[in-house]
Motif scaffolding. Structure first.
Motif, mmCIF file in Angstrom:
data_model
loop_
_atom_site.group_PDB
_atom_site.id
_atom_site.type_symbol
_atom_site.label_atom_id
_atom_site.label_comp_id
_atom_site.label_asym_id
_atom_site.label_seq_id
_atom_site.Cartn_x
_atom_site.Cartn_y
_atom_site.Cartn_z
ATOM 1 N N MET A 1 66.929 36.138 80.340
ATOM 2 C CA MET A 1 67.114 35.654 81.701
ATOM 3 C C MET A 1 68.611 35.509 81.969
ATOM 4 O O MET A 1 69.355 35.084 81.112
ATOM 5 C CB MET A 1 66.428 34.293 81.879
ATOM 6 N N ALA A 2 69.016 35.870 83.176
ATOM 7 C CA ALA A 2 70.420 35.724 83.559
ATOM 8 C C ALA A 2 70.754 34.246 83.673
ATOM 9 O O ALA A 2 69.964 33.460 84.166
ATOM 10 C CB ALA A 2 70.677 36.420 84.889
ATOM 11 N N ALA A 3 71.910 33.880 83.206
ATOM 12 C CA ALA A 3 72.346 32.481 83.282
ATOM 13 C C ALA A 3 73.370 32.354 84.409
ATOM 14 O O ALA A 3 74.343 33.096 84.456
ATOM 15 C CB ALA A 3 72.961 32.053 81.965
ATOM 16 N N TYR A 4 73.106 31.451 85.303
ATOM 17 C CA TYR A 4 74.017 31.203 86.420
ATOM 18 C C TYR A 4 74.723 29.880 86.195
ATOM 19 O O TYR A 4 74.129 28.934 85.701
ATOM 20 C CB TYR A 4 73.232 31.138 87.739
ATOM 21 N N LYS A 5 75.979 29.812 86.583
ATOM 22 C CA LYS A 5 76.740 28.571 86.461
ATOM 23 C C LYS A 5 76.576 27.710 87.698
ATOM 24 O O LYS A 5 76.681 26.497 87.631
ATOM 25 C CB LYS A 5 78.222 28.873 86.229
ATOM 26 N N ASN A 6 76.337 28.360 88.843
ATOM 27 C CA ASN A 6 76.227 27.648 90.115
ATOM 28 C C ASN A 6 74.922 28.001 90.804
ATOM 29 O O ASN A 6 74.429 29.115 90.673
ATOM 30 C CB ASN A 6 77.397 28.026 91.029
ATOM 31 N N CYS A 7 74.415 27.050 91.562
ATOM 32 C CA CYS A 7 73.225 27.278 92.375
ATOM 33 C C CYS A 7 73.500 28.456 93.302
ATOM 34 O O CYS A 7 74.545 28.516 93.946
ATOM 35 C CB CYS A 7 72.896 26.023 93.182
ATOM 36 N N GLN A 8 72.554 29.372 93.381
ATOM 37 C CA GLN A 8 72.720 30.558 94.203
ATOM 38 C C GLN A 8 72.265 30.341 95.645
ATOM 39 O O GLN A 8 72.035 31.289 96.389
ATOM 40 C CB GLN A 8 71.985 31.736 93.561
ATOM 41 N N SER A 9 72.160 29.061 96.028
ATOM 42 C CA SER A 9 71.867 28.701 97.411
ATOM 43 C C SER A 9 72.998 27.861 97.999
ATOM 44 O O SER A 9 73.493 28.164 99.076
ATOM 45 C CB SER A 9 70.552 27.931 97.480
ATOM 46 N N CYS A 10 73.430 26.812 97.269
ATOM 47 C CA CYS A 10 74.464 25.900 97.799
ATOM 48 C C CYS A 10 75.793 25.983 97.047
ATOM 49 O O CYS A 10 76.799 25.493 97.542
ATOM 50 C CB CYS A 10 73.957 24.465 97.781
ATOM 51 N N GLY A 11 75.799 26.557 95.861
ATOM 52 C CA GLY A 11 77.034 26.690 95.090
ATOM 53 C C GLY A 11 77.329 25.545 94.144
ATOM 54 O O GLY A 11 78.320 25.572 93.417
ATOM 55 N N MET A 12 76.484 24.524 94.120
ATOM 56 C CA MET A 12 76.724 23.383 93.235
ATOM 57 C C MET A 12 76.664 23.830 91.770
ATOM 58 O O MET A 12 75.796 24.614 91.404
ATOM 59 C CB MET A 12 75.648 22.309 93.457
ATOM 60 N N PRO A 13 77.579 23.339 90.937
ATOM 61 C CA PRO A 13 77.486 23.653 89.506
ATOM 62 C C PRO A 13 76.152 23.151 88.953
ATOM 63 O O PRO A 13 75.810 21.981 89.122
ATOM 64 C CB PRO A 13 78.658 22.902 88.877
ATOM 65 N N LEU A 14 75.381 24.040 88.345
ATOM 66 C CA LEU A 14 74.067 23.650 87.824
ATOM 67 C C LEU A 14 74.190 22.576 86.748
ATOM 68 O O LEU A 14 73.281 21.771 86.575
ATOM 69 C CB LEU A 14 73.310 24.867 87.311
ATOM 70 N N SER A 15 75.324 22.517 86.063
ATOM 71 C CA SER A 15 75.535 21.488 85.038
ATOM 72 C C SER A 15 75.616 20.090 85.652
ATOM 73 O O SER A 15 75.444 19.096 84.954
ATOM 74 C CB SER A 15 76.791 21.784 84.232
ATOM 75 N N LYS A 16 75.877 20.004 86.954
ATOM 76 C CA LYS A 16 75.984 18.712 87.643
ATOM 77 C C LYS A 16 74.651 18.264 88.252
ATOM 78 O O LYS A 16 74.554 17.162 88.792
ATOM 79 C CB LYS A 16 77.036 18.775 88.754
ATOM 80 N N ASP A 17 73.629 19.110 88.174
ATOM 81 C CA ASP A 17 72.319 18.765 88.753
ATOM 82 C C ASP A 17 71.653 17.695 87.896
ATOM 83 O O ASP A 17 71.381 17.909 86.718
ATOM 84 C CB ASP A 17 71.442 20.009 88.833
ATOM 85 N N GLU A 18 71.400 16.542 88.496
ATOM 86 C CA GLU A 18 70.821 15.423 87.751
ATOM 87 C C GLU A 18 69.410 15.701 87.235
ATOM 88 O O GLU A 18 68.932 15.013 86.341
ATOM 89 C CB GLU A 18 70.836 14.142 88.601
ATOM 90 N N HIS A 19 68.753 16.724 87.769
ATOM 91 C CA HIS A 19 67.403 17.072 87.306
ATOM 92 C C HIS A 19 67.404 18.331 86.435
ATOM 93 O O HIS A 19 66.339 18.814 86.049
ATOM 94 C CB HIS A 19 66.457 17.263 88.487
ATOM 95 N N GLY A 20 68.577 18.885 86.169
ATOM 96 C CA GLY A 20 68.682 20.060 85.306
ATOM 97 C C GLY A 20 68.289 21.360 85.966
ATOM 98 O O GLY A 20 68.053 22.354 85.308
ATOM 99 N N GLY A 21 68.213 21.375 87.284
ATOM 100 C CA GLY A 21 67.868 22.587 88.030
ATOM 101 C C GLY A 21 66.583 22.410 88.803
ATOM 102 O O GLY A 21 65.837 21.446 88.608
ATOM 103 N N GLY A 22 66.336 23.351 89.704
ATOM 104 C CA GLY A 22 65.101 23.346 90.481
ATOM 105 C C GLY A 22 63.932 23.763 89.606
ATOM 106 O O GLY A 22 64.081 23.985 88.406
ATOM 107 N N THR A 23 62.768 23.882 90.205
ATOM 108 C CA THR A 23 61.583 24.273 89.441
ATOM 109 C C THR A 23 60.889 25.466 90.081
ATOM 110 O O THR A 23 60.879 25.616 91.303
ATOM 111 C CB THR A 23 60.569 23.111 89.349
ATOM 112 N N GLU A 24 60.331 26.292 89.217
ATOM 113 C CA GLU A 24 59.537 27.430 89.657
ATOM 114 C C GLU A 24 58.119 26.952 89.956
ATOM 115 O O GLU A 24 57.755 25.813 89.643
ATOM 116 C CB GLU A 24 59.526 28.517 88.569
#
Length: 98
Positions: free
Chosen positions: A13-36
């Protein structure tokens, strides 16, 4: 679903550093990312933008997203010119390039 990349014959799977919708660093997401839809973590979107396999605000335009992000950045005490700088490339993120 996240993009798949073939590296040395293995599909990963491709690893992204930033959310591909808002640009927020995924490392700063308090929930560890969105869910499928299946409950797994999204490797592409943050929890603010994407949950249960869908965007949390599906009708949002790229300009509206830029304004929302600018507002959040200013809430954290950053000056307006930095908010503009941080949001200038949102239109290049995957969500908006369809």
């Amino acid at each position: 679903m996240a993009e798949k990349m073939k590296i040395r014959g293995e599909i990963q799977m491709a690893a992204y550093k930033n959310c591909q919708s808002c640009g927020m660093p995924l490392s700063k997401d308090e929930h560890g990312g969105g869910t499928e839809a299946d409950g797994s973590k999204s490797t592409k979107y943050c929890s603010h933008c994407y949950q249960n396999g869908s965007f949390t605000m599906p009708g949002l335009t790229v300009e509206e997203m830029k304004e929302r992000v600018k507002g959040k950045i200013k809430e954290f005490g950053f000056p307006g010119f930095l908010a503009g700088l941080f949001t200038r490339n949102i239109h290049k993120l995957e969500r908006w390039n369809k």
